[in-house]
Motif scaffolding. Sequence first.
Motif, mmCIF file in Angstrom:
data_model
loop_
_atom_site.group_PDB
_atom_site.id
_atom_site.type_symbol
_atom_site.label_atom_id
_atom_site.label_comp_id
_atom_site.label_asym_id
_atom_site.label_seq_id
_atom_site.Cartn_x
_atom_site.Cartn_y
_atom_site.Cartn_z
ATOM 1 N N GLN A 1 0.825 -1.197 0.000
ATOM 2 C CA GLN A 1 0.000 0.000 0.000
ATOM 3 C C GLN A 1 0.867 1.258 0.000
ATOM 4 N N ARG A 2 1.946 1.243 0.794
ATOM 5 C CA ARG A 2 2.843 2.393 0.840
ATOM 6 C C ARG A 2 3.528 2.595 -0.505
ATOM 7 N N GLN A 3 3.958 1.487 -1.106
ATOM 8 C CA GLN A 3 4.610 1.587 -2.404
ATOM 9 C C GLN A 3 3.635 2.085 -3.473
ATOM 10 N N ALA A 4 2.389 1.620 -3.395
ATOM 11 C CA ALA A 4 1.389 2.050 -4.372
ATOM 12 C C ALA A 4 1.139 3.550 -4.257
ATOM 13 N N ARG A 5 1.081 4.060 -3.040
ATOM 14 C CA ARG A 5 0.853 5.494 -2.852
ATOM 15 C C ARG A 5 2.023 6.308 -3.383
ATOM 16 N N LYS A 6 3.237 5.810 -3.138
ATOM 17 C CA LYS A 6 4.409 6.530 -3.640
ATOM 18 C C LYS A 6 4.439 6.524 -5.166
ATOM 19 N N SER A 7 4.010 5.407 -5.757
ATOM 20 C CA SER A 7 3.951 5.331 -7.227
ATOM 21 C C SER A 7 2.901 6.294 -7.766
ATOM 22 N N GLU A 8 1.760 6.379 -7.082
ATOM 23 C CA GLU A 8 0.722 7.322 -7.495
ATOM 24 C C GLU A 8 1.232 8.757 -7.401
ATOM 25 N N LEU A 9 1.922 9.054 -6.296
ATOM 26 C CA LEU A 9 2.459 10.395 -6.109
ATOM 27 C C LEU A 9 3.445 10.747 -7.225
ATOM 28 N N THR A 10 4.325 9.807 -7.556
ATOM 29 C CA THR A 10 5.289 10.044 -8.627
ATOM 30 C C THR A 10 4.574 10.302 -9.951
ATOM 31 N N ALA A 11 3.535 9.530 -10.229
ATOM 32 C CA ALA A 11 2.783 9.706 -11.475
ATOM 33 C C ALA A 11 2.115 11.077 -11.528
ATOM 34 N N VAL A 12 1.535 11.504 -10.398
ATOM 35 C CA VAL A 12 0.848 12.807 -10.346
ATOM 36 C C VAL A 12 1.832 13.951 -10.593
ATOM 37 N N LEU A 13 2.975 13.909 -9.898
ATOM 38 C CA LEU A 13 3.939 15.003 -10.030
ATOM 39 C C LEU A 13 4.658 14.967 -11.373
ATOM 40 N N ALA A 14 4.946 13.765 -11.868
ATOM 41 C CA ALA A 14 5.591 13.659 -13.178
ATOM 42 C C ALA A 14 4.669 14.183 -14.278
ATOM 43 N N THR A 15 3.379 13.907 -14.144
ATOM 44 C CA THR A 15 2.403 14.419 -15.112
ATOM 45 C C THR A 15 2.351 15.940 -15.063
ATOM 46 N N ALA A 16 2.366 16.503 -13.853
ATOM 47 C CA ALA A 16 2.362 17.961 -13.715
ATOM 48 C C ALA A 16 3.624 18.570 -14.319
ATOM 49 N N LEU A 17 4.760 17.901 -14.144
ATOM 50 C CA LEU A 17 6.011 18.390 -14.743
ATOM 51 C C LEU A 17 5.951 18.360 -16.262
ATOM 52 N N ASP A 18 5.347 17.325 -16.813
ATOM 53 C CA ASP A 18 5.250 17.198 -18.272
ATOM 54 C C ASP A 18 4.452 18.331 -18.900
ATOM 55 N N LYS A 19 3.576 18.938 -18.112
ATOM 56 C CA LYS A 19 2.753 20.028 -18.633
ATOM 57 C C LYS A 19 3.493 21.372 -18.640
ATOM 58 N N PHE A 20 4.672 21.404 -18.027
ATOM 59 C CA PHE A 20 5.464 22.640 -18.040
ATOM 60 C C PHE A 20 5.919 22.932 -19.465
ATOM 61 N N ASN A 21 6.096 24.203 -19.787
ATOM 62 C CA ASN A 21 6.654 24.541 -21.091
ATOM 63 C C ASN A 21 8.152 24.239 -21.100
ATOM 64 N N ALA A 22 8.756 24.327 -22.247
ATOM 65 C CA ALA A 22 10.159 23.924 -22.403
ATOM 66 C C ALA A 22 11.084 24.737 -21.507
ATOM 67 N N GLN A 23 10.800 26.039 -21.364
ATOM 68 C CA GLN A 23 11.655 26.887 -20.536
ATOM 69 C C GLN A 23 11.609 26.476 -19.072
ATOM 70 N N ASN A 24 10.409 26.199 -18.574
ATOM 71 C CA ASN A 24 10.285 25.813 -17.177
ATOM 72 C C ASN A 24 10.857 24.431 -16.906
ATOM 73 N N ARG A 25 10.731 23.523 -17.880
ATOM 74 C CA ARG A 25 11.360 22.199 -17.714
ATOM 75 C C ARG A 25 12.878 22.339 -17.659
ATOM 76 N N GLU A 26 13.423 23.206 -18.502
ATOM 77 C CA GLU A 26 14.872 23.441 -18.480
ATOM 78 C C GLU A 26 15.280 24.073 -17.149
ATOM 79 N N LEU A 27 14.458 25.009 -16.667
ATOM 80 C CA LEU A 27 14.740 25.671 -15.396
ATOM 81 C C LEU A 27 14.815 24.656 -14.255
ATOM 82 N N MET A 28 13.836 23.757 -14.181
ATOM 83 C CA MET A 28 13.829 22.750 -13.119
ATOM 84 C C MET A 28 15.030 21.821 -13.237
ATOM 85 N N HIS A 29 15.380 21.477 -14.463
ATOM 86 C CA HIS A 29 16.542 20.601 -14.679
ATOM 87 C C HIS A 29 17.830 21.280 -14.213
ATOM 88 N N LEU A 30 18.005 22.545 -14.562
ATOM 89 C CA LEU A 30 19.228 23.258 -14.178
ATOM 90 C C LEU A 30 19.315 23.424 -12.664
#
Length: 407
Positions: free
Chosen positions: A304-333
Motif C-alpha cells: 500500500q505504501r509503495q502504491a501510494r508513492k507510485s501514485e504520487l510520482t505519477a501525479v507530479l511527473a504528469t504535472a512536470l510534463d505540462k510545463f513549457n520547455a523553458q520551465n522544464r529546463e529551469l527545473m533541470h538546471l
Amino acid sequence: MHSRQSLTDVFSTFARFDGDRFKGWTTDPKLRRSMLNRLKQTPEAKTSENFWVLYWHKLWSAASEELEASQARLSLAEGHLSAYLQEACYWVAQKTLARFNSTHYNLSDYFQTAIAALPKILRGYNPDRNSTLKDYANVAFKSTIRDSLRASQEIDICTNWALLRKLSKKRLGEALEQGGLISEEIARYQLAWTCFKECYVPTQANKTRQLTKPDRATLEAIARLYNSERHTQIDIAEPERQPETIEQWLANSAKKVRSYLYPKMTSLNAPKPQSDSREVQDLLSATASESLLVELANREEVQQRQARKSELTAVLATALDKFNAQNRELMHLYYSQELTQQQIAKHMKTQQYTISRRLARSRKTLLDALVKWSQQTLNLSLSSHTIAEASDVLEEWLQGFYSQNNH
C-alpha cells in the motif's frame, strides 16, 4: 563509482577513498553475515530493497528508544543503514566538491561530514510522511555539508580576537570543558575572557573579523582588571597574573573554541578501540528481531505504501510534463545540475529575480497538484501544517526525481 548489485553488498559495504577518488567497496564481515542470516530467514523479501530499509529503520527506532541493553541492536541497524546510504552520500559529496572549489577539503572530507549526521537523519525520517530514506537523506546530506562549510568559513575567517568577542560565556565554558580543562582552570579562563571583552572594545574602524591582537597597554589593562577581580570572582588564594599569562589563556581559549565548534572529521566506520570482541548479531534479542520481521513483513502494508508513492510520482511527473520547455529546463538546471539562481539567470540570459519568480510559480503548481492528490487519496484536511508537510515532501521528491534521472 560502480553501483552495488546484491542486497548483501548494499547493506554491508562501505566506500573507500584515496583523496578525491573513490577506490572501491570494503565489506564489513559482521554486517555481511547479519544480512545473509536474515535473507535466509525471509526468502519472500530477498528482492525488496525497500523492505530492508524499513526493517532496519524500524529496528533502529525501537532500539534508540530503549535503554543500554539495546546498544548492540542500535549499532547493528545503524551500520546497515550507513552502508545503504553510502552511494547517496557519495553523489552529494561529489556535487558539493564540484560546486565549491575548497582548498581545505576533498571528497572524502565532505563525505565524512555528511555521513556523520546519520543518527540525526534517522531520527528525522518518517516512512509514513517522507518519500524514501534515500531521497530524505539526499536533502539532509546537502544541508549538513553546507552548514559545515558555513561554520568553517566563519571560524577560519575570524582571528582569535574577533572570535573571542563573538562568543557567549556559556559557549566558551562548553568549549573549555570539552577541551579537558578542570573547573578551576575554566573559571580563570572565563574571567580573563570577561576582562578582555571589558577592556578591548573595538573602534568602528577595526570592528571586523580580522581584529588584531590587543596592544601591550590593553593587555596590561586586562591583567590589572583580572587581578582586581580574582579574589571575588575565583578564589582568595588566586595569585596575580602577568599580561603574558592572560594572553596565553586567551589564545588557548580561542583554540579550544575552534576545536569545539568545528571538530576534526573522523570516519564513521573507523573501528572503536577496545570494542567487544563478540559479534553484534550474537547480542541481538531473537524475540525482538523476529517480531519486527513479522510486523514489517506484512506485505499488504508495504504494498500500500509503495502504491501510494507510485501514485504520487505519477501525479507530479504528469504535472512536470505540462510545463513549457523553458520551465522544464529551469527545473533541470536547478535540481539536476544544482546551479544557483544567479548561474541559471546568466545561462538563460535573464534577471535573477525572474528566475526566482518562475521557480516559485513552478513549485506552487506542483504543490497544488500534490495537495489535491493528498486530499483525494489520503483524505487529508487542508491546513497550514498539511501544506508545510506537503512542501517538504515535494522538495524531497524533486531532489530524488532529478537525482535518479541524472545518474
